[in-house]
Write a protein that holds these residues in place. Sequence first.
Motif, PDB file in Angstrom:
ATOM      1  N   ASP A 147      13.509 -21.592   6.987  1.00  0.00           N
ATOM      2  CA  ASP A 147      14.218 -22.175   8.137  1.00  0.00           C
ATOM      3  C   ASP A 147      15.127 -23.282   7.606  1.00  0.00           C
ATOM      4  OD1 ASP A 147      15.045 -23.584  10.401  1.00  0.00           O
ATOM      5  OD2 ASP A 147      13.188 -23.131  11.482  1.00  0.00           O
ATOM      6  N   HIS A 148      16.418 -23.003   7.482  1.00  0.00           N
ATOM      7  CA  HIS A 148      17.344 -23.925   6.825  1.00  0.00           C
ATOM      8  C   HIS A 148      17.468 -25.255   7.548  1.00  0.00           C
ATOM      9  CE1 HIS A 148      19.634 -20.833   4.133  1.00  0.00           C
ATOM     10  NE2 HIS A 148      18.324 -20.844   3.945  1.00  0.00           N
ATOM     11  N   ASN A 149      17.411 -25.242   8.884  1.00  0.00           N
ATOM     12  CA  ASN A 149      17.533 -26.500   9.628  1.00  0.00           C
ATOM     13  C   ASN A 149      16.339 -27.411   9.340  1.00  0.00           C
ATOM     14  OD1 ASN A 149      19.996 -25.869  10.879  1.00  0.00           O
ATOM     15  ND2 ASN A 149      18.963 -24.738  12.531  1.00  0.00           N
ATOM     16  N   VAL A 150      15.165 -26.857   9.422  1.00  0.00           N
ATOM     17  CA  VAL A 150      13.951 -27.636   9.161  1.00  0.00           C
ATOM     18  C   VAL A 150      13.914 -28.086   7.709  1.00  0.00           C
ATOM     19  CG1 VAL A 150      11.420 -27.551   9.068  1.00  0.00           C
ATOM     20  CG2 VAL A 150      12.639 -26.505  10.985  1.00  0.00           C
ATOM     21  N   TYR A 151      14.251 -27.173   6.803  1.00  0.00           N
ATOM     22  CA  TYR A 151      14.184 -27.480   5.372  1.00  0.00           C
ATOM     23  C   TYR A 151      15.244 -28.506   4.981  1.00  0.00           C
ATOM     24  CZ  TYR A 151      13.911 -26.732   0.318  1.00  0.00           C
ATOM     25  OH  TYR A 151      13.771 -26.917  -1.033  1.00  0.00           O
TER      26      TYR A 151
END
Length: 230
Positions: free
Chosen positions: A106-110
Motif C-alpha cells: 500500500d504505497h500511501n501507507v508505506y
Amino acid sequence: MNDADVSRQIQQMVRFIRQEAEEKANEISVSAEEEFNIEKLQLVEAEKKKIRQEYERKEKQVDVRKKIEYSMQLNASRIKVLQAQDDVANSMKEAASKELLNVSHDHNVYRNLLKDLIVQSLLRLKEPAVLLRCRKDDLHLVEHVLNSAANDYAEKAKVHAPEIIVDKHVYLPPAPSHHNAHGLSCSGGVVLASRDGKIVFENTLDARLDIVFRNKLPEIRKQLFGQVVV
C-alpha cells in the motif's frame, strides 16, 4: 624299704608326673584352641568389615552414577523443551517477517511510514547532514517525503532542516523472493548515517521487527508456554 616299696613309689611318681603332664597338655590345647577361635573370629570380622566397606563404596558409586545419569537426562529434556519453544517463537518471527512484505504494497501507507522512519532516524542522529540509504524500489517514495520529513524534524528538534543526501550508488537489498531465498534481503525502511559514517542508525522494518521481537520475547514465551517446569 625293700625293692617292692621302692618300685611302688616310683610308679606312683611316674603316674603323678604323667597326670600333671596330661593336665598341662590339656590346658595348653584348650588355651591354643581359644586363641585360635578368637583370632579366627577377628579375621572373620575384619573380612566382614572389609566386605561391608566395599559394598558401601560400590553402592555410593552406583548412587552417584544414577544421579549423574538423571541430571544428564533432565538437562537433555530441558534442552529439547527450550529448543521446541525456540522453534515455535522463530516460526512466529518468520510469519511476522512475511507479513512485513505486505506493508510496502500500500504505497500511501508505506510512504507515510517511510516519512516517520526518516524523522525518527534524524531525531536519533541529530546531525546537520546525513546520508540516507533505501531500497531501489523505494527511491521515488523516499524522494517524495524527504523535504517534508526534514521540515518535521527541524520543527520537533527546533533546529535548521538538515541536509539529507540519498545514496544512489549503494542501495539496501531488495525484498526477499523465491529467486533470492538465501541472499541478503530487506523488507523496507531506511538506514541513515552521519556524513563521516561513524554513526549509523538502521531503521529498516527488519531491524524494527528484531528489536520488538527481542524486547517482547519474554512476554511471548509467557503467553505461549506459561511457566514450563522440566
